[in-house]
Enzyme design. Sequence first.
Site, PDB file in Angstrom:
ATOM      1  N   ALA A  69       0.859  -1.174   0.000  1.00 44.30           N
ATOM      2  CA  ALA A  69       0.000   0.000   0.000  1.00 44.30           C
ATOM      3  C   ALA A  69       0.904   1.235   0.000  1.00 44.30           C
ATOM      4  CB  ALA A  69      -0.905  -0.012   1.222  1.00 44.30           C
ATOM      5  N   GLY A 116       0.754  -5.051   0.839  1.00 37.87           N
ATOM      6  CA  GLY A 116      -0.426  -5.112  -0.016  1.00 37.87           C
ATOM      7  C   GLY A 116      -0.137  -5.722  -1.387  1.00 37.87           C
ATOM      8  N   GLU A 165      -0.412  -9.320  -0.814  1.00 42.41           N
ATOM      9  CA  GLU A 165      -1.838  -9.591  -0.576  1.00 42.41           C
ATOM     10  C   GLU A 165      -2.626  -9.554  -1.882  1.00 42.41           C
ATOM     11  OE1 GLU A 165      -2.016  -6.498   2.405  1.00 42.41           O
ATOM     12  OE2 GLU A 165      -2.454  -7.980   3.962  1.00 42.41           O
ATOM     13  N   GLU A 222       4.797  -5.142   7.046  1.00 43.28           N
ATOM     14  CA  GLU A 222       4.046  -4.096   7.753  1.00 43.28           C
ATOM     15  C   GLU A 222       4.535  -3.890   9.183  1.00 43.28           C
ATOM     16  OE1 GLU A 222       2.700  -6.473   5.857  1.00 43.28           O
ATOM     17  OE2 GLU A 222       1.115  -5.630   4.606  1.00 43.28           O
TER      18      GLU A 222
HETATM   19  C1  HXC Z   1       5.151   4.495  -0.964  1.00 48.69           C
HETATM   20  C2  HXC Z   1       7.120   3.589  -1.680  1.00 48.69           C
HETATM   21  C3  HXC Z   1       6.747   2.316  -1.211  1.00 48.69           C
HETATM   22  C4  HXC Z   1       5.459   2.192  -0.605  1.00 48.69           C
HETATM   23  C5  HXC Z   1       8.682   2.137  -2.076  1.00 48.69           C
HETATM   24  N1  HXC Z   1       8.339   3.438  -2.202  1.00 48.69           N
HETATM   25  N2  HXC Z   1       7.734   1.435  -1.470  1.00 48.69           N
HETATM   26  N3  HXC Z   1       6.313   4.655  -1.552  1.00 48.69           N
HETATM   27  N4  HXC Z   1       4.708   3.305  -0.508  1.00 48.69           N
HETATM   28  N5  HXC Z   1       4.977   1.025  -0.166  1.00 48.69           N
HETATM   29  C6  HXC Z   1       9.113   4.516  -2.800  1.00 48.69           C
HETATM   30  C7  HXC Z   1      10.234   4.952  -1.885  1.00 48.69           C
HETATM   31  O1  HXC Z   1       9.767   5.852  -0.913  1.00 48.69           O
HETATM   32  C8  HXC Z   1      11.154   5.612  -2.861  1.00 48.69           C
HETATM   33  O2  HXC Z   1      10.658   6.896  -3.184  1.00 48.69           O
HETATM   34  C9  HXC Z   1      11.003   4.736  -4.111  1.00 48.69           C
HETATM   35  O3  HXC Z   1       9.740   4.079  -3.969  1.00 48.69           O
HETATM   36  C10 HXC Z   1      12.099   3.705  -4.219  1.00 48.69           C
HETATM   37  O4  HXC Z   1      12.215   2.994  -2.993  1.00 48.69           O
HETATM   38  P1  HXC Z   1      13.612   2.690  -2.283  1.00 48.69           P
HETATM   39  O5  HXC Z   1      13.315   2.262  -0.896  1.00 48.69           O
HETATM   40  O6  HXC Z   1      14.544   3.836  -2.457  1.00 48.69           O
HETATM   41  O7  HXC Z   1      14.141   1.466  -3.161  1.00 48.69           O
HETATM   42  P2  HXC Z   1      15.036   0.197  -2.702  1.00 48.69           P
HETATM   43  O8  HXC Z   1      16.132   0.661  -1.796  1.00 48.69           O
HETATM   44  O9  HXC Z   1      15.357  -0.511  -3.957  1.00 48.69           O
HETATM   45  O10 HXC Z   1      14.072  -0.731  -1.790  1.00 48.69           O
HETATM   46  C11 HXC Z   1      12.942  -1.342  -2.342  1.00 48.69           C
HETATM   47  C12 HXC Z   1      12.007  -1.839  -1.247  1.00 48.69           C
HETATM   48  C13 HXC Z   1      11.699  -0.677  -0.263  1.00 48.69           C
HETATM   49  C14 HXC Z   1      12.619  -3.016  -0.489  1.00 48.69           C
HETATM   50  C15 HXC Z   1      10.723  -2.341  -1.941  1.00 48.69           C
HETATM   51  O11 HXC Z   1      11.234   0.434  -1.005  1.00 48.69           O
HETATM   52  C16 HXC Z   1      10.651  -0.999   0.736  1.00 48.69           C
HETATM   53  O12 HXC Z   1      10.920  -1.685   1.744  1.00 48.69           O
HETATM   54  N6  HXC Z   1       9.452  -0.456   0.548  1.00 48.69           N
HETATM   55  C17 HXC Z   1       8.370  -0.556   1.525  1.00 48.69           C
HETATM   56  C18 HXC Z   1       7.753  -1.923   1.487  1.00 48.69           C
HETATM   57  C19 HXC Z   1       6.673  -2.020   2.525  1.00 48.69           C
HETATM   58  O13 HXC Z   1       6.851  -1.742   3.698  1.00 48.69           O
HETATM   59  N7  HXC Z   1       5.511  -2.414   2.085  1.00 48.69           N
HETATM   60  C20 HXC Z   1       4.347  -2.586   2.962  1.00 48.69           C
HETATM   61  C21 HXC Z   1       3.559  -1.317   2.929  1.00 48.69           C
HETATM   62  S1  HXC Z   1       2.313  -1.390   4.124  1.00 48.69           S
HETATM   63  P3  HXC Z   1      11.613   8.164  -3.431  1.00 48.69           P
HETATM   64  O14 HXC Z   1      10.660   9.289  -3.493  1.00 48.69           O
HETATM   65  O15 HXC Z   1      12.582   8.198  -2.302  1.00 48.69           O
HETATM   66  O16 HXC Z   1      12.264   7.839  -4.752  1.00 48.69           O
HETATM   67  C22 HXC Z   1       1.109  -2.236   3.396  1.00 48.69           C
HETATM   68  C23 HXC Z   1      -0.112  -2.346   4.237  1.00 48.69           C
HETATM   69  C24 HXC Z   1      -1.063  -3.248   3.582  1.00 48.69           C
HETATM   70  O17 HXC Z   1       1.178  -2.705   2.317  1.00 48.69           O
HETATM   71  C25 HXC Z   1      -2.395  -3.043   4.150  1.00 48.69           C
HETATM   72  C26 HXC Z   1      -3.408  -3.528   3.234  1.00 48.69           C
HETATM   73  C27 HXC Z   1      -3.347  -2.920   1.918  1.00 48.69           C
END
Ligand code: HXC
Length: 257
Positions: A65, A108, A111, A131
């Site tokens: 998400a 997400g 999911e 998460e």
């Molecule tokens: C918003 C995101 C994002 C996300 C990545 N980005 N994931 N923005 N929401 N979920 C953005 C980063 O902020 C960054 O923006 C750009 O994408 C590149 O990400 P980096 O982290 O710089 O890349 P990298 O180092 O290659 O790492 C990749 C990654 C990491 C491992 C996927 O981005 C990551 O851990 N992302 C979060 C994953 C996560 O926690 N997902 C769960 C979300 S909660 P900028 O602007 O800096 O370029 C969820 C709740 C579900 O899903 C509930 C039900 C729907």
Amino acid sequence: TAPEMIKVEKKDKICLITLNRPKAMNSLCSQLITELSAELKQCDEDPEVRAIVITGSKKFFAAGADIKEMEERTYQENFAQNYLTNWFNVAATRKPTIAAVNGYALGGGCELAMMCDIILAGDKAQFGQPEIKLGTIPGAGGTQRLVKAIGKSRAMELVLTGDFMGAQEAQQRGLVSRVVAEDNLVEEAMNVAKKIAGYSLPMVMMAKECVNQSFETTLATGLLYERRMFHSTFAYFDRREGMSSFLNKKKPEFKDS
Ligand code: HXC
């Protein structure tokens, strides 16, 4: 209005939906989910669509998400708007759905893949429910569907540590049906979709519904559901066509009726 965050291509009775929000790793903001669920609903209604493939880019299926969008949300808004219910439209799709996952399928994103009927993974795919690292928990099925797919212990470990699981392991544990070379993934998913699209659509939809019942009910109730659905297939031209074609050694011509 045309969708902006997904790309939609229809050919050979297949709808290929590509998540297309590269600036945020295909993170699933509400606009993207709204567009995706509208498109899936439209696919269900479109007689020209017989199977659906959902994919992302090579590096990311979807990174979860949209964290930026979630940051300011309040509990009160979540409850009042029943936040995330529209995600369940994806799982409610009645035609067969195949997720073709390359790269990250996190939170997400994982999911979303699990809401599809079949997951094919590219060899570099990574699955996870991170998460917990954000101070929250999965909200669109991660604590439920992942357990059913890979069992409690490993699902618990992934949900509690936020660690990722690679494609090979995801296949060994049954989360994904097969691992395919990254570059061939979408083509292979399209081949599976084409094969399914060649069968009788109501039979495909009944079979899907029966398999999904196994997640919802007891064995006895599920078996009864299946048997009644099986009985009902005998009301169809396609059932007779399939059986008599086999016996006459010819290719069946299904009519979806
Ligand atoms: C918003 C995101 C994002 C996300 C990545 N980005 N994931 N923005 N929401 N979920 C953005 C980063 O902020 C960054 O923006 C750009 O994408 C590149 O990400 P980096 O982290 O710089 O890349 P990298 O180092 O290659 O790492 C990749 C990654 C990491 C491992 C996927 O981005 C990551 O851990 N992302 C979060 C994953 C996560 O926690 N997902 C769960 C979300 S909660 P900028 O602007 O800096 O370029 C969820 C709740 C579900 O899903 C509930 C039900 C729907």
